[in-house]
Design an enzyme around this catalytic site. Structure first.
Site, PDB file in Angstrom:
ATOM      1  CE1 TYR A  43      -2.652   3.135   2.103  1.00 52.18           C
ATOM      2  CE2 TYR A  43      -0.893   2.757   3.675  1.00 52.18           C
ATOM      3  CZ  TYR A  43      -1.943   3.520   3.211  1.00 52.18           C
ATOM      4  OH  TYR A  43      -2.254   4.673   3.847  1.00 52.18           O
ATOM      5  CE1 TYR A  75      -7.823   1.043   7.415  1.00 49.71           C
ATOM      6  CE2 TYR A  75      -8.564   1.452   9.653  1.00 49.71           C
ATOM      7  CZ  TYR A  75      -7.728   1.757   8.598  1.00 49.71           C
ATOM      8  OH  TYR A  75      -6.815   2.763   8.740  1.00 49.71           O
ATOM      9  CG  HIS A  89      -6.561   7.747   7.960  1.00 51.87           C
ATOM     10  ND1 HIS A  89      -5.990   8.562   7.014  1.00 51.87           N
ATOM     11  CD2 HIS A  89      -5.900   6.559   7.887  1.00 51.87           C
ATOM     12  CE1 HIS A  89      -5.024   7.890   6.392  1.00 51.87           C
ATOM     13  NE2 HIS A  89      -4.950   6.669   6.898  1.00 51.87           N
ATOM     14  N   GLY A  90      -5.782  10.758   8.949  1.00 52.49           N
ATOM     15  CA  GLY A  90      -5.478  12.030   8.288  1.00 52.49           C
ATOM     16  C   GLY A  90      -6.398  12.193   7.076  1.00 52.49           C
ATOM     17  CB  THR A 122       0.606  17.575  10.076  1.00 54.40           C
ATOM     18  OG1 THR A 122      -0.419  17.320  11.026  1.00 54.40           O
ATOM     19  CG2 THR A 122       1.539  18.656  10.558  1.00 54.40           C
ATOM     20  CG  ASP A 204      18.215  -6.542 -26.633  1.00 51.83           C
ATOM     21  OD1 ASP A 204      19.208  -6.362 -25.896  1.00 51.83           O
ATOM     22  OD2 ASP A 204      17.277  -7.310 -26.358  1.00 51.83           O
TER      23      ASP A 204
HETATM   24  C1  SPV Z   1      14.712  -7.565 -22.085  1.00 52.37           C
HETATM   25  O1  SPV Z   1      13.753  -6.938 -21.630  1.00 52.37           O
HETATM   26  O2  SPV Z   1      15.702  -7.025 -22.591  1.00 52.37           O
HETATM   27  C2  SPV Z   1      14.727  -9.028 -22.025  1.00 52.37           C
HETATM   28  C3  SPV Z   1      13.452  -9.758 -22.036  1.00 52.37           C
HETATM   29  O3  SPV Z   1      15.794  -9.593 -22.027  1.00 52.37           O
HETATM   30  S1  SPV Z   1      13.129 -10.191 -23.668  1.00 52.37           S
HETATM   31  O4  SPV Z   1      13.116  -8.981 -24.478  1.00 52.37           O
HETATM   32  O5  SPV Z   1      11.847 -10.872 -23.707  1.00 52.37           O
HETATM   33  O6  SPV Z   1      14.196 -11.081 -24.123  1.00 52.37           O
HETATM   34 MG    MG Z   2      17.400  -8.418 -22.591  1.00 46.65          MG
END
Ligand code: SPV
Ligand code: MG
Length: 431
Positions: A43, A75, A89-90, A122, A204
């Site tokens: 929370y 609660y 409660h606030g 506050t 990547d």
């Molecule tokens: C990333 O988020 O770079 C990962 C997960 O390695 S995936 O893209 O699914 O490989």
């Molecule tokens: Mg990755």
């Protein structure tokens, strides 16, 4: 004497809390509930002191007659247990997701004539300073690093979302929602190689170097407190990976996920459409065990990512690797799949859990996104990572804005889709 109940989620007593107790005293005997760690994390935020210390802190306040545990954010149980005449409660709970808690209390009390008392919250320099100090403390490496392990023990399922900048870090840190009477937020952040590279306009393929990746972590750390899971790709050469582990651990990152591929890494979601080579079990185990040797705390986690299902090497191979990686010292296993159907992920989890009840399992449900968090948890998953959804939602929104401005030769037409200037300014808190 009437019973007055109030619940505290604090690890520091300031003028605001004393004011609430003083108001509460006017109505009768004051009972204070201390929210359990588990409920507090869901929370509010992670406590900076232990639950026992938080109980002790409240016991020390003059005017408090009894201190009890409140196990849940809502609660229902506590009101049934103590049947208070008043809940104090606030008045900060009149707005935002906390409103649902107030509504819950009001409806429970009205069933027997009890009343809610909203005390003006506050806001002053002292309260702001204390809040800021607690946040700063929580962002320090020695507090942040261990948090992932603590969360795995506390939470039924740890939820991480991808971040790649200060701004996305703030979204992960601050987004809290109320839905169906439940309050929820993310527990951790994932520094994805895909999104960190994409944000820099790069593929990547481990072309964004470690210095740059570490800079991203630092930016995120500057403005957040939640624990970080770092996507370490293949980890590179073992001799290099040990240095990465040392640096990440020192910075206060909680875990690195390292995948069992070798050579030129491509994103897993390409699967077998591109050439990708899986490492041998022996070589990858050596990488894990060498990295475990340099680790200085037992808080940091090295999570081994298995690419057997991605590379269509079969379930047996995935399970054999999982057992070997755990034996080599891996603190967790990430199993990945690019199928839409979660069946193979669930089969892996069930079979892995037959022999290993404890080692945390991590999954990234990008393709198999119909599965719910509770289904994953039922199959023994401990961490779920939403690995790229922030980037994938931001890109089309930005691209569309660029197109609209080009189309209309002004920005008026897009204005109603944009965050108001006032809000973007107040998004960032100043010291
Ligand atoms: C990333 O988020 O770079 C990962 C997960 O390695 S995936 O893209 O699914 O490989
Ligand atoms: Mg990755």
């Amino acid at each position: 004497m009437k019973k007055v109940y109030t619940c505290f989620t604090t690890d520091y007593v300031h003028a605001g809390h004393l004011n609430i107790i003083n108001e509460a005293k006017k109505y009768g005997e004051v009972i204070v509930g201390v929210l359990s760690d588990e409920a507090m994390v869901k929370y509010n935020r992670f406590p900076s002191i232990s639950f026992e210390e938080r109980m002790e802190l409240i016991r020390g306040i003059e005017g408090v007659s009894r201190v009890i545990v409140q196990e849940e954010v809502m609660y229902d149980k506590i009101i049934e247990e103590i049947h208070p005449d008043y809940v104090v409660h606030g008045d900060n709970w009149l707005e935002g997701p906390m409103r649902a808690i107030r509504d819950n209390v009001e409806s429970l009390l009205s069933a027997y004539g009890g009343k809610v008392i909203d005390v003006p919250y506050t806001y002053n320099d002292e309260v702001r300073r204390i809040d800021l100090r607690i946040k700063e403390k929580m962002s320090m490496p020695e507090y942040r690093r261990k948090r992932l392990k603590q969360l795995i023990d506390l939470r039924h399922l740890v939820k991480a979302i991808e971040v790649h900048s200060g701004l996305t870090g703030l979204i992960a840190e601050k987004t809290v929602v109320e839905h169906d009477g439940e309050i929820d937020q993310f527990d951790a952040m994932w520094i994805s190689s895909l999104c960190d590279s994409t944000a820099k306009g790069k593929p990547d393929i481990e072309v964004v170097d470690m210095t740059s990746r570490l800079k991203t972590i630092d930016e995120v750390m500057e403005v957040t407190t939640k624990p970080i899971i770092f996507d370490g790709d293949t980890g590179g050469k073992t001799e290099h990976f040990v240095y990465t582990v040392r640096t990440l651990e020192r910075m206060g990152v909680s875990a690195v996920i390292v995948e069992d591929k070798i050579g030129l890494k491509k994103n897993s979601l390409f699967g077998t459409e591109v050439e990708q080579t899986q490492d041998t079990i022996e070589h990858f185990c050596h990488k894990i065990s060498e990295a475990k040797k340099v680790q200085l705390t037992d808080e940091f986690m090295i999570i081994a990512r298995i690419e057997s299902l991605i590379l269509e090497q079969g379930m047996e191979d995935a399970l054999e690797r999982a057992a070997a990686y755990v034996k080599a010292g891996a603190d967790g296993i990430m199993i990945h799949s690019r199928k839409k159907d979660p069946a193979e992920i669930l089969e892996f989890c069930d079979k892995f859990r037959e022999c290993d009840k404890k080692t945390p399992i991590v999954v990234v449900p990008t393709s198999f996104n119909t599965i719910t968090e509770s289904e994953l948890a039922e199959h023994g998953v401990n961490i779920v990572i939403y690995a790229n959804q922030l980037t994938r939602s931001a890109f089309p929104a930005m691209e569309n804005t660029a197109k609209e401005i080009l189309k209309y030769h002004r920005a008026k037409e897009v204005d109603d889709k944009l965050m108001p200037i006032k809000n973007i300014i107040s998004l960032i808190e100043e010291l």
